[in-house]
Design a protein around this motif. Structure first.
Motif, mmCIF file in Angstrom:
data_model
loop_
_atom_site.group_PDB
_atom_site.id
_atom_site.type_symbol
_atom_site.label_atom_id
_atom_site.label_comp_id
_atom_site.label_asym_id
_atom_site.label_seq_id
_atom_site.Cartn_x
_atom_site.Cartn_y
_atom_site.Cartn_z
ATOM 1 N N LEU A 1 0.839 -1.194 0.000
ATOM 2 C CA LEU A 1 0.000 0.000 0.000
ATOM 3 C C LEU A 1 0.873 1.242 0.000
ATOM 4 O O LEU A 1 1.949 1.258 0.603
ATOM 5 C CB LEU A 1 -0.885 0.035 1.245
ATOM 6 C CG LEU A 1 -2.104 -0.857 1.260
ATOM 7 C CD1 LEU A 1 -2.793 -0.768 2.621
ATOM 8 C CD2 LEU A 1 -3.073 -0.464 0.163
ATOM 9 N N ARG B 1 0.714 5.546 0.640
ATOM 10 C CA ARG B 1 -0.061 6.656 1.206
ATOM 11 C C ARG B 1 0.001 7.829 0.225
ATOM 12 O O ARG B 1 1.082 8.337 -0.055
ATOM 13 C CB ARG B 1 0.511 7.089 2.561
ATOM 14 C CG ARG B 1 0.332 6.078 3.666
ATOM 15 C CD ARG B 1 1.007 6.545 4.960
ATOM 16 N NE ARG B 1 2.369 7.027 4.745
ATOM 17 C CZ ARG B 1 3.452 6.260 4.651
ATOM 18 N NH1 ARG B 1 3.343 4.949 4.756
ATOM 19 N NH2 ARG B 1 4.642 6.798 4.455
ATOM 20 N N SER C 1 -4.919 5.630 1.217
ATOM 21 C CA SER C 1 -3.955 4.539 1.051
ATOM 22 C C SER C 1 -4.496 3.598 -0.011
ATOM 23 O O SER C 1 -5.673 3.215 0.022
ATOM 24 C CB SER C 1 -3.740 3.791 2.367
ATOM 25 O OG SER C 1 -3.076 4.631 3.281
ATOM 26 N N ALA C 2 -3.635 3.248 -0.971
ATOM 27 C CA ALA C 2 -4.073 2.446 -2.101
ATOM 28 C C ALA C 2 -2.883 1.698 -2.695
ATOM 29 O O ALA C 2 -1.730 1.967 -2.352
ATOM 30 C CB ALA C 2 -4.714 3.349 -3.151
ATOM 31 N N TYR C 3 -3.187 0.782 -3.613
ATOM 32 C CA TYR C 3 -2.147 -0.019 -4.246
ATOM 33 C C TYR C 3 -1.381 0.750 -5.321
ATOM 34 O O TYR C 3 -0.235 0.433 -5.605
ATOM 35 C CB TYR C 3 -2.759 -1.281 -4.863
ATOM 36 C CG TYR C 3 -3.463 -2.146 -3.843
ATOM 37 C CD1 TYR C 3 -2.782 -2.646 -2.740
ATOM 38 C CD2 TYR C 3 -4.807 -2.444 -3.971
ATOM 39 C CE1 TYR C 3 -3.427 -3.435 -1.800
ATOM 40 C CE2 TYR C 3 -5.458 -3.238 -3.029
ATOM 41 C CZ TYR C 3 -4.757 -3.724 -1.945
ATOM 42 O OH TYR C 3 -5.395 -4.495 -1.004
ATOM 43 N N ASP D 1 -5.553 3.392 -8.398
ATOM 44 C CA ASP D 1 -6.418 2.854 -7.354
ATOM 45 C C ASP D 1 -6.849 3.980 -6.409
ATOM 46 O O ASP D 1 -8.021 4.092 -6.049
ATOM 47 C CB ASP D 1 -5.678 1.753 -6.586
ATOM 48 C CG ASP D 1 -6.542 1.043 -5.555
ATOM 49 O OD1 ASP D 1 -7.759 0.875 -5.779
ATOM 50 O OD2 ASP D 1 -5.979 0.644 -4.505
ATOM 51 N N ALA D 2 -5.920 4.846 -6.032
ATOM 52 C CA ALA D 2 -6.239 5.970 -5.149
ATOM 53 C C ALA D 2 -7.221 6.933 -5.807
ATOM 54 O O ALA D 2 -8.160 7.415 -5.163
ATOM 55 C CB ALA D 2 -4.962 6.699 -4.744
ATOM 56 N N ARG E 1 -6.149 0.128 3.399
ATOM 57 C CA ARG E 1 -6.595 0.662 2.111
ATOM 58 C C ARG E 1 -7.871 1.460 2.285
ATOM 59 O O ARG E 1 -8.831 1.002 2.887
ATOM 60 C CB ARG E 1 -6.829 -0.461 1.112
ATOM 61 C CG ARG E 1 -7.233 0.029 -0.264
ATOM 62 C CD ARG E 1 -7.429 -1.141 -1.228
ATOM 63 N NE ARG E 1 -7.872 -0.678 -2.522
ATOM 64 C CZ ARG E 1 -9.154 -0.512 -2.849
ATOM 65 N NH1 ARG E 1 -10.113 -0.804 -1.989
ATOM 66 N NH2 ARG E 1 -9.486 -0.069 -4.058
ATOM 67 N N GLY E 2 -7.860 2.688 1.776
ATOM 68 C CA GLY E 2 -9.027 3.534 1.811
ATOM 69 C C GLY E 2 -8.698 4.959 2.214
ATOM 70 O O GLY E 2 -7.537 5.359 2.313
#
Length: 85
Positions: free
Chosen positions: A4, A6, A27-29, A33-34, A78-79
């Motif tokens: 992940l 930030r 926070s994402a891959y 994705d973010a 994540r999120g």
């Protein structure tokens, strides 16, 4: 191994006052994705804004202390971690 990242988004502040004037942490891959999370979860609530800048792997200790750091969620999941939805 999936990692992940930030992301800290600086968004257009010219619209009506909003917590998004401070920015948005996700926070994402990946950046894509973010941006997907930003569109689906944040912009659906607060309205769409232009993205002015993105910091990948932001050090959260560098973010504004009184409003952002004291009111953020967990950046290791994540999120969206700022603003809290």
């Amino acid at each position: 191994m999936v990692v992940l990242h930030r992301f800290w988004f600086t968004l257009d502040r010219s619209l009506s006052p909003s917590v998004l004037n401070l920015g948005c942490g996700i926070s994402a891959y990946s950046l894509d994705d973010a941006k997907h999370i930003l569109a689906e979860q944040v912009f659906n609530i607060f309205g769409v804004r232009d993205i002015l800048d993105v910091i990948e792997d932001v050090d959260v200790s560098t973010l504004e202390e009184n409003h952002v750091r004291s009111n953020m969620g967990i950046p290791t999941i994540r999120g969206v971690w700022f603003p809290l939805l």
